[in-house]
Design an enzyme around this catalytic site. Structure first.
Site, PDB file in Angstrom:
ATOM      1  N   THR A  19      47.847  49.060  46.100  1.00 38.90           N
ATOM      2  CA  THR A  19      46.878  49.446  45.066  1.00 38.90           C
ATOM      3  C   THR A  19      46.791  50.965  45.046  1.00 38.90           C
ATOM      4  O   THR A  19      46.377  51.579  46.030  1.00 38.90           O
ATOM      5  CB  THR A  19      45.507  48.831  45.406  1.00 38.90           C
TER       6      THR A  19
ATOM      7  N   GLU B  27      49.775  43.846  43.099  1.00 40.12           N
ATOM      8  CA  GLU B  27      49.716  42.482  43.604  1.00 40.12           C
ATOM      9  C   GLU B  27      48.290  41.960  43.487  1.00 40.12           C
ATOM     10  O   GLU B  27      47.345  42.694  43.704  1.00 40.12           O
ATOM     11  CB  GLU B  27      50.176  42.494  45.063  1.00 40.12           C
ATOM     12  N   PHE B  28      48.142  40.693  43.126  1.00 43.58           N
ATOM     13  CA  PHE B  28      46.803  40.120  42.933  1.00 43.58           C
ATOM     14  C   PHE B  28      46.503  38.988  43.917  1.00 43.58           C
ATOM     15  O   PHE B  28      45.653  38.152  43.666  1.00 43.58           O
ATOM     16  CB  PHE B  28      46.654  39.616  41.491  1.00 43.58           C
ATOM     17  N   LEU B  29      47.250  38.945  45.036  1.00 45.76           N
ATOM     18  CA  LEU B  29      47.044  37.810  45.931  1.00 45.76           C
ATOM     19  C   LEU B  29      45.759  37.937  46.739  1.00 45.76           C
ATOM     20  O   LEU B  29      45.301  39.025  47.045  1.00 45.76           O
ATOM     21  CB  LEU B  29      48.246  37.615  46.848  1.00 45.76           C
TER      22      LEU B  29
ATOM     23  N   GLU C 132      43.800  36.869  50.287  1.00 42.42           N
ATOM     24  CA  GLU C 132      44.027  36.417  51.647  1.00 42.42           C
ATOM     25  C   GLU C 132      43.570  34.960  51.753  1.00 42.42           C
ATOM     26  O   GLU C 132      42.560  34.578  51.164  1.00 42.42           O
ATOM     27  CB  GLU C 132      43.248  37.280  52.642  1.00 42.42           C
TER      28      GLU C 132
ATOM     29  N   PHE D 295      34.295  32.463  41.129  1.00 35.78           N
ATOM     30  CA  PHE D 295      33.648  33.704  41.599  1.00 35.78           C
ATOM     31  C   PHE D 295      32.178  33.774  41.198  1.00 35.78           C
ATOM     32  O   PHE D 295      31.648  34.837  40.903  1.00 35.78           O
ATOM     33  CB  PHE D 295      34.429  34.940  41.122  1.00 35.78           C
TER      34      PHE D 295
ATOM     35  N   GLY E 182      26.355  34.777  47.897  1.00 36.21           N
ATOM     36  CA  GLY E 182      26.603  34.859  49.335  1.00 36.21           C
ATOM     37  C   GLY E 182      26.037  36.126  49.934  1.00 36.21           C
ATOM     38  O   GLY E 182      25.130  36.754  49.361  1.00 36.21           O
TER      39      GLY E 182
ATOM     40  N   CYS F 111      39.674  44.862  50.290  1.00 36.65           N
ATOM     41  CA  CYS F 111      40.003  45.297  48.921  1.00 36.65           C
ATOM     42  C   CYS F 111      38.787  45.690  48.087  1.00 36.65           C
ATOM     43  O   CYS F 111      38.682  46.848  47.670  1.00 36.65           O
ATOM     44  CB  CYS F 111      40.784  44.206  48.215  1.00 36.65           C
TER      45      CYS F 111
ATOM     46  N   LYS G 236      36.654  48.816  49.085  1.00 33.97           N
ATOM     47  CA  LYS G 236      37.463  50.044  49.003  1.00 33.97           C
ATOM     48  C   LYS G 236      37.826  50.364  47.545  1.00 33.97           C
ATOM     49  O   LYS G 236      37.718  51.512  47.106  1.00 33.97           O
ATOM     50  CB  LYS G 236      38.730  49.809  49.836  1.00 33.97           C
TER      51      LYS G 236
HETATM   52  C1  UGA Z   1      40.784  40.200  46.411  1.00 35.92           C
HETATM   53  C2  UGA Z   1      41.156  39.678  45.013  1.00 35.92           C
HETATM   54  O1  UGA Z   1      40.543  38.412  44.790  1.00 35.92           O
HETATM   55  C3  UGA Z   1      42.676  39.558  44.872  1.00 35.92           C
HETATM   56  O2  UGA Z   1      42.995  39.151  43.553  1.00 35.92           O
HETATM   57  C4  UGA Z   1      43.311  40.916  45.160  1.00 35.92           C
HETATM   58  O3  UGA Z   1      44.728  40.842  45.099  1.00 35.92           O
HETATM   59  C5  UGA Z   1      42.913  41.355  46.553  1.00 35.92           C
HETATM   60  O4  UGA Z   1      41.465  41.440  46.625  1.00 35.92           O
HETATM   61  C6  UGA Z   1      43.533  42.707  46.806  1.00 35.92           C
HETATM   62  O5  UGA Z   1      43.162  43.675  46.116  1.00 35.92           O
HETATM   63  O6  UGA Z   1      44.496  42.794  47.591  1.00 35.92           O
HETATM   64  P1  UGA Z   1      40.550  39.102  48.842  1.00 35.92           P
HETATM   65  O7  UGA Z   1      39.931  40.399  49.253  1.00 35.92           O
HETATM   66  O8  UGA Z   1      41.612  38.503  49.700  1.00 35.92           O
HETATM   67  O9  UGA Z   1      41.189  39.228  47.371  1.00 35.92           O
HETATM   68  O10 UGA Z   1      39.379  38.021  48.781  1.00 35.92           O
HETATM   69  P2  UGA Z   1      38.480  37.308  47.672  1.00 35.92           P
HETATM   70  O11 UGA Z   1      38.731  35.875  47.732  1.00 35.92           O
HETATM   71  O12 UGA Z   1      38.580  37.956  46.361  1.00 35.92           O
HETATM   72  O13 UGA Z   1      37.006  37.580  48.263  1.00 35.92           O
HETATM   73  C7  UGA Z   1      36.489  38.899  48.363  1.00 35.92           C
HETATM   74  C8  UGA Z   1      35.043  38.843  48.805  1.00 35.92           C
HETATM   75  O14 UGA Z   1      34.213  38.275  47.788  1.00 35.92           O
HETATM   76  C9  UGA Z   1      34.797  37.989  50.050  1.00 35.92           C
HETATM   77  O15 UGA Z   1      33.850  38.627  50.868  1.00 35.92           O
HETATM   78  C10 UGA Z   1      34.230  36.698  49.488  1.00 35.92           C
HETATM   79  O16 UGA Z   1      33.436  35.984  50.391  1.00 35.92           O
HETATM   80  C11 UGA Z   1      33.414  37.227  48.326  1.00 35.92           C
HETATM   81  N1  UGA Z   1      33.161  36.218  47.280  1.00 35.92           N
HETATM   82  C12 UGA Z   1      34.173  35.726  46.538  1.00 35.92           C
HETATM   83  C13 UGA Z   1      31.851  35.797  47.047  1.00 35.92           C
HETATM   84  O17 UGA Z   1      30.886  36.249  47.712  1.00 35.92           O
HETATM   85  N2  UGA Z   1      31.619  34.897  46.040  1.00 35.92           N
HETATM   86  C14 UGA Z   1      32.628  34.388  45.300  1.00 35.92           C
HETATM   87  O18 UGA Z   1      32.334  33.567  44.392  1.00 35.92           O
HETATM   88  C15 UGA Z   1      33.930  34.809  45.541  1.00 35.92           C
END
Ligand code: UGA
Length: 429
Positions: free
Chosen positions: A121, A146-148, A150, A245, A249, A256, A259
């Site tokens: 990014t 990339e949009f993956l 974890e 989403f 929580g 990600c 930052k």
């Molecule tokens: C996020 C993005 O979802 C990816 O698309 C992106 O590629 C990635 O960042 C990145 O930039 O590399 P990630 O950080 O792995 O992915 O995790 P998420 O599943 O997006 O969750 C991020 C945070 O949001 C977590 O703390 C999660 O618990 C929280 N969250 C997520 C919520 O509190 N509520 C939700 O409904 C969804």
């Protein structure tokens, strides 16, 4: 096609293994020799479901190699993906030094010019900076963010919602289109490099905003007596909003969102643009964990023992970067409370992170953490916790209070088991 990937962190490793499984010949490069040795033994340095098995197949078909030797890897490579870290600088901007030094090294040692692609990014204008180093030596430059996620990384890579290809000429377009030829053409969104770079920040900022939005609405439900689960479901059914989403929580964490939302505001201020909405999201998320810890502590005896279920920033990962669970744990420890912590994958990382902390013990089995505790605090939505055996819990502790920061259960179900159940958005009398 022969491809080199620089950086074997989350993005680099998942991309490398997925590209190899698509039939490309992939050379993964990292400066960290011990990481390369681990990978050469077939082990994965991170926890990501399915990745180890996928790697084994790619090793069997000889489609992937791991080494520290960039020069040999670049020999014959048509494209090199830079997937190194872009850590947060002191002013919140993304530190580009690893990306730019990787690009410089490529141009200095590559036996043949190739396409340099940023997968990390990176702020708008990074491709232009790389071009300034690389184009006169015949290298092409593109952006392919990339949009993956974890924990869901393989599926996100192999079945993406879209693949953003940022290119400024036809040659770069042709190479990236060939790399992604096995994906349906309509998944490919072709843009210029600047748009691709900003798309990544915009996507993460939007998702972070959606989470902060539902968290604030949950706070409003708490005061008004409305039901956050039903509300989230009802608004999510509007296809313009969407159901994903909208889980309230303890605030968003991970490597990600926290930052990237700071970095986009830094990019904006460099261009004299005020992203007031995103600034509000930063503010909204910043105090959430301290507020939660204050509320928990206010209802407990000063040296109470808390069973903390979950340390990772979310389920299905061992990653604890900006983990709300850990942040809350630190707040509670500072208040003198004791913690018995557990997590299916993140204990080792959390122990390292909290190595100087007193009054916290770690238990691989979450029932051992619960035993003898005064409060059960669920901070990460692991499947194991969703299957909590309430009758067993009653035999392990006299505590009859559960604080659930992930809203895992039906309130009536928990209360029928004789527990007081506190969750995000619950009305307080
Ligand atoms: C996020 C993005 O979802 C990816 O698309 C992106 O590629 C990635 O960042 C990145 O930039 O590399 P990630 O950080 O792995 O992915 O995790 P998420 O599943 O997006 O969750 C991020 C945070 O949001 C977590 O703390 C999660 O618990 C929280 N969250 C997520 C919520 O509190 N509520 C939700 O409904 C969804």
């Amino acid at each position: 096609m022969k491809i080199t990937i620089i950086g074997t962190g989350y993005v680099g490793l998942v991309s490398g293994i997925c590209f190899a499984s698509l039939g490309h010949d992939v050379a993964c490069i990292d400066k960290d020799e011990s990481k390369i040795n681990t990978l050469n033994q077939g082990e994965i340095p991170i926890y990501e479901p399915g990745l180890k098995e996928m790697l084994a197949k790619c090793v069997e078909t000889q489609k992937i190699t791991f080494s520290t030797d960039l020069k040999s890897a670049l020999n014959g490579s048509k494209a090199v993906f830079i997937a190194v870290g872009t850590p947060q600088d002191q002013d919140g901007s993304a530190d580009l030094s690893y990306v730019l030094s990787a690009a410089k090294e490529i141009t200095e040692i590559a036996p043949n010019p190739c396409l340099i692609v940023t997968k990390s990014t990176v702020p708008v204008g990074t491709a232009a900076k790389i071009k300034a180093i690389a184009s006169e030596k015949g290298f092409l430059v593109a952006s392919n963010p990339e949009f993956l996620r974890e924990g869901n990384a393989i599926q996100d890579f192999m079945e993406p919602d879209r693949i953003v290809i940022g290119v400024d000429n036809e040659e770069s377009d042709a190479i990236l289109s060939e790399i992604y030829a096995k994906f349906p053409a309509q998944k490919l969104v072709k843009t210029d490099t600047k748009t691709a770079e900003l798309t990544k920040y915009a996507a993460n900022s939007f998702l972070a905003t959606k989470i902060s939005f539902i968290n604030e609405i949950a706070d409003l439900c708490q005061e008004t007596g409305a039901d956050i689960k039903k509300l989230a479901h009802a608004i999510g059914l509007d296809s313009r909003i969407g159901e994903k989403f909208l889980n309230p929580g303890p605030g968003f964490g991970g490597s990600c969102f926290p930052k990237d939302i700071l970095a986009i505001t830094s990019i904006a201020s460099d261009h004299n643009v005020n992203l007031s909405l995103i600034n509000s999201v930063i503010a909204s998320n910043k105090t959430r964990q301290a507020d939660i810890a204050n509320k928990i502590a206010a209802n407990l005896a000063p040296n109470a023992i808390i069973a903390l279920l979950g340390l990772a920033f979310k389920a299905n990962t061992d990653d604890i970067r900006y983990s709300p669970a850990l942040n809350i744990a630190q707040n509670l420890l500072q208040k003198g409370l004791k913690i018995k912590a557990t997590d299916p994958q993140a204990i080792k990382n959390a122990q390292n992170h909290l190595k100087n902390a007193q009054n916290i013990e770690f238990y691989p089995d979450f029932y051992d953490a619960i035993a003898g505790s005064d409060l059960i605090l669920i901070a990460t939505e692991w499947q194991d916790y969703q299957n909590l055996d309430f009758n067993k819990v009653k035999t392990l502790t006299d505590a009859r209070k559960i604080v659930d920061l992930r809203n895992l259960f039906d309130a009536k179900f928990v209360e029928n088991h004789g527990f007081e159940y506190d969750f995000i958005g619950k009305k307080h009398d």
